[in-house]
Design a protein around this motif. Structure first.
Motif, mmCIF file in Angstrom:
data_model
loop_
_atom_site.group_PDB
_atom_site.id
_atom_site.type_symbol
_atom_site.label_atom_id
_atom_site.label_comp_id
_atom_site.label_asym_id
_atom_site.label_seq_id
_atom_site.Cartn_x
_atom_site.Cartn_y
_atom_site.Cartn_z
ATOM 1 N N GLN A 21 2.029 -0.573 -9.656
ATOM 2 C CA GLN A 21 1.682 -0.944 -9.450
ATOM 3 C C GLN A 21 2.319 -2.050 -8.521
ATOM 4 N N ALA A 22 1.829 -2.420 -6.882
ATOM 5 C CA ALA A 22 2.069 -3.306 -5.857
ATOM 6 C C ALA A 22 1.381 -4.024 -5.171
ATOM 7 N N ILE A 23 1.465 -5.593 -5.521
ATOM 8 C CA ILE A 23 0.025 -5.635 -5.088
ATOM 9 C C ILE A 23 1.107 -7.263 -3.840
ATOM 10 N N ASN A 24 0.475 -7.107 -2.894
ATOM 11 C CA ASN A 24 0.875 -8.312 -1.809
ATOM 12 C C ASN A 24 -0.577 -9.800 -1.742
ATOM 13 N N LEU A 25 -0.725 -10.539 -2.377
ATOM 14 C CA LEU A 25 -1.339 -11.480 -2.891
ATOM 15 C C LEU A 25 -1.570 -12.506 -2.261
ATOM 16 N N GLY A 26 -2.513 -12.440 -1.134
ATOM 17 C CA GLY A 26 -2.496 -13.092 -0.202
ATOM 18 C C GLY A 26 -3.383 -15.031 -0.308
ATOM 19 N N SER A 48 0.715 -1.623 -0.393
ATOM 20 C CA SER A 48 0.038 0.032 -0.022
ATOM 21 C C SER A 48 1.268 1.468 -0.045
ATOM 22 N N TYR A 49 1.742 1.296 0.677
ATOM 23 C CA TYR A 49 2.864 2.416 0.634
ATOM 24 C C TYR A 49 3.978 2.608 -0.652
ATOM 25 N N LEU A 50 4.092 1.279 -1.471
ATOM 26 C CA LEU A 50 4.826 1.974 -2.643
ATOM 27 C C LEU A 50 3.277 2.042 -3.936
ATOM 28 N N SER A 51 1.737 1.200 -3.738
ATOM 29 C CA SER A 51 1.142 1.800 -4.944
ATOM 30 C C SER A 51 -0.719 1.845 -4.135
ATOM 31 N N ASP A 61 3.359 8.942 6.635
ATOM 32 C CA ASP A 61 3.039 8.043 5.838
ATOM 33 C C ASP A 61 2.619 7.074 6.885
ATOM 34 N N TYR A 62 3.235 7.493 7.650
ATOM 35 C CA TYR A 62 2.214 5.850 8.759
ATOM 36 C C TYR A 62 1.447 6.072 8.910
ATOM 37 N N GLN A 63 1.371 7.223 8.935
ATOM 38 C CA GLN A 63 -0.123 7.304 10.019
ATOM 39 C C GLN A 63 -0.854 7.183 8.917
ATOM 40 N N LYS A 64 -0.057 7.678 7.415
ATOM 41 C CA LYS A 64 -1.380 7.339 6.604
ATOM 42 C C LYS A 64 -2.037 6.150 6.125
ATOM 43 N N LEU A 65 -0.787 5.543 6.209
ATOM 44 C CA LEU A 65 -1.228 4.128 5.868
ATOM 45 C C LEU A 65 -2.420 3.583 7.074
ATOM 46 N N LYS A 66 -1.505 3.595 8.459
ATOM 47 C CA LYS A 66 -2.877 2.938 9.350
ATOM 48 C C LYS A 66 -4.272 3.740 9.129
ATOM 49 N N SER A 116 -1.408 9.118 -5.040
ATOM 50 C CA SER A 116 -0.359 9.408 -4.296
ATOM 51 C C SER A 116 0.852 8.617 -3.635
ATOM 52 N N SER A 117 0.447 7.902 -4.182
ATOM 53 C CA SER A 117 1.606 6.670 -2.960
ATOM 54 C C SER A 117 3.143 6.890 -4.105
ATOM 55 N N VAL A 118 3.763 6.287 -3.434
ATOM 56 C CA VAL A 118 5.631 6.074 -3.979
ATOM 57 C C VAL A 118 5.269 6.079 -5.211
ATOM 58 N N LEU A 119 4.927 4.843 -5.660
ATOM 59 C CA LEU A 119 5.299 4.378 -7.210
ATOM 60 C C LEU A 119 4.704 4.963 -7.747
ATOM 61 N N TYR A 120 3.341 5.609 -8.054
ATOM 62 C CA TYR A 120 3.291 5.593 -8.623
ATOM 63 C C TYR A 120 3.204 7.568 -8.928
ATOM 64 N N LYS A 121 3.407 8.136 -7.342
ATOM 65 C CA LYS A 121 3.325 9.318 -8.103
ATOM 66 C C LYS A 121 5.186 9.835 -8.274
#
Length: 439
Positions: A313-318, A288-291, A360-365, A295-300
């Protein structure tokens, strides 16, 4: 399954919470091993009856891939008491909707009805488990349906081979290496007896969970569950031994050609711990931080500022046994795939060596708080979460406590997990390319 929407579809959104609330539920087991979970919510006259089976794309015999997804279709063919082709007519004519879906780890069926049709939903799901008709006509019919789905979603869809290309290169031993939809020649070669044996092995009460959620009376619901599901034979819970993958210690380089695209893509993919682990939750936050939005890191960086990519895009496929953490980008203009890899890696290195900012940490939470609330904002979402948490994660109460895992993840954990699992020598680098005659 293709989505089928009927008159009650809009009522799936009832019960939205302004803030996260405790989801109350009750559990019990039938003598035949079926686990049952009840969630009562009388705020709207809607009820969902759902069954999740512990069988998915990873469950196949040699040269017989795709059975789990095939059964997702086949078990709508009919039963001893529901005529062939009548399933959807019965549901829609009683004001309901239904669907099913399959992953590598499980198969999920559900009906949504006005609450006065709860008994109908329970009867239909008990019929699917107790009295399905698995014959040659149904197999041949659904074989064509699955082939058409494969043509539509994979063979003729731009970038439709992403996941299968990653899976076949990232896994060597585990059955996650095979396509979820399977190989058509495997389905063509399978005998009727093999399909019947597959049902007998995996579609047993001890390999499933029944979730009923919505406008119910618990005492009456329990009696109906026992009446309809109690007589079903217990069966044996399947035993699996897939073996472990050897850790990746050297970059895997691969190419995949797609006839349906003109713009290539670059993918870096990592085999990471399954979704029951705390590390998986940390990787959720990293993705999520990356994409996680524009406004995320990679997209921006790649799309907005440097204008090097059409998409990033970054994904974590569970998944139960191993997750897939993947980062992908589509180049803009003459930007090379190697350049995109370098730019993506630069952001990974930053995460590995620096703490992300407090902002960014608070935004993620906050993002994960919102996702948690949204996931439990409907009866259908609650039902699927209850089933998943019981069957695949081993803890039903994660529906209430999972958010606490995200809340307690630290910036230091984000750095350390990125350093542990997202190194260059631990990954697949996949060039996803147009067919050679389009280059």
């Amino acid at each position: 399954m293709k989505k089928r929407l009927f008159s009650l579809a809009s009522l799936l959104l009832f019960g939205v919470f302004a803030t996260a609330q405790q989801v109350e539920f009750e559990e019990f087991d039938l003598d035949n091993g079926l686990h049952v979970i009840l969630h009562q919510d009388n705020s709207a006259p809607v009820v969902i009856t759902s069954v999740m089976y512990d069988v998915g794309g990873k469950d196949y015999e040699p040269n017989r891939t795709g059975f789990a997804h095939f059964f997702e279709h086949l078990l709508f063919e009919g039963t001893q008491n529901i005529g062939r082709g009548e399933w959807f007519t019965i549901v829609s004519s009683n004001g309901g909707s239904n669907n099913a879906n399959t992953s590598q780890d499980r198969t999920y069926y559900f009906e949504v009805f006005p609450s006065n049709n709860l008994e109908l939903g329970l009867w239909m799901e008990s019929e699917r488990l107790m009295h399905p008709i698995i014959n040659q006509i149904g197999v041949e019919t659904q074989n064509e349906v699955v082939k058409e789905e494969k043509r539509l979603r994979m063979d003729n869809a731009p970038y439709g081979g992403f996941l299968s290309a990653i899976g076949e290169n990232l896994f060597k031993v585990h059955p996650y290496k095979e396509k979820l939809i399977g190989e058509m020649e495997d389905l063509d070669a399978a005998t009727l007896e093999e399909f019947q044996a597959y049902f007998k092995k995996y579609y047993v009460p001890s390999n499933a969970v029944l979730v009923i959620a919505g406008d119910i009376d618990k005492a009456k619901t329990k009696k109906m569950v026992k009446d309809y599901f109690g007589p079903i034979a217990k069966g044996k819970k399947p035993v699996r031994n897939f073996g472990n993958e050897v850790p990746i210690t050297e970059t895997i380089k691969a190419k995949y050609y797609d006839d349906n695209i003109q713009i290539p893509a670059i993918i870096t993919a990592y085999r990471t711990p399954g979704f029951k682990t705390r590390e998986s939750y940390v990787l959720d936050m990293i993705s999520s931080y990356l994409s996680g939005g524009k406004s995320s890191v990679l997209y921006k960086k790649l799309v907005d500022e440097k204008k090097m990519a059409l998409q990033a895009q970054a994904i974590n496929l569970g998944q139960v046994d191993y997750n897939i953490f993947a980062i992908l980008a589509l180049p803009l203009g003459d930007v090379s795939l190697n350049t995109l890899i370098d730019e993506m890696d630069e952001e990974i290195v930053k995460i590995q060596n620096e703490l992300i900012s407090e902002r960014d940490y608070q935004k993620l939470k906050n993002q994960f708080e919102n996702q948690y609330v949204s996931s439990n904002a409907s009866i259908s979402g609650i039902a699927e979460n209850l089933a998943t948490n019981y069957l695949l994660k081993g803890d039903v109460n994660l529906i209430n406590s999972e958010i606490e895992i995200y809340r307690t993840i630290t910036r230091e954990e984000i750095r350390d997990v990125a350093k542990k699992y997202l190194s260059k020598n631990q990954r697949l680098e996949l060039e996803y390319l147009p067919s050679k005659d389009k280059q």
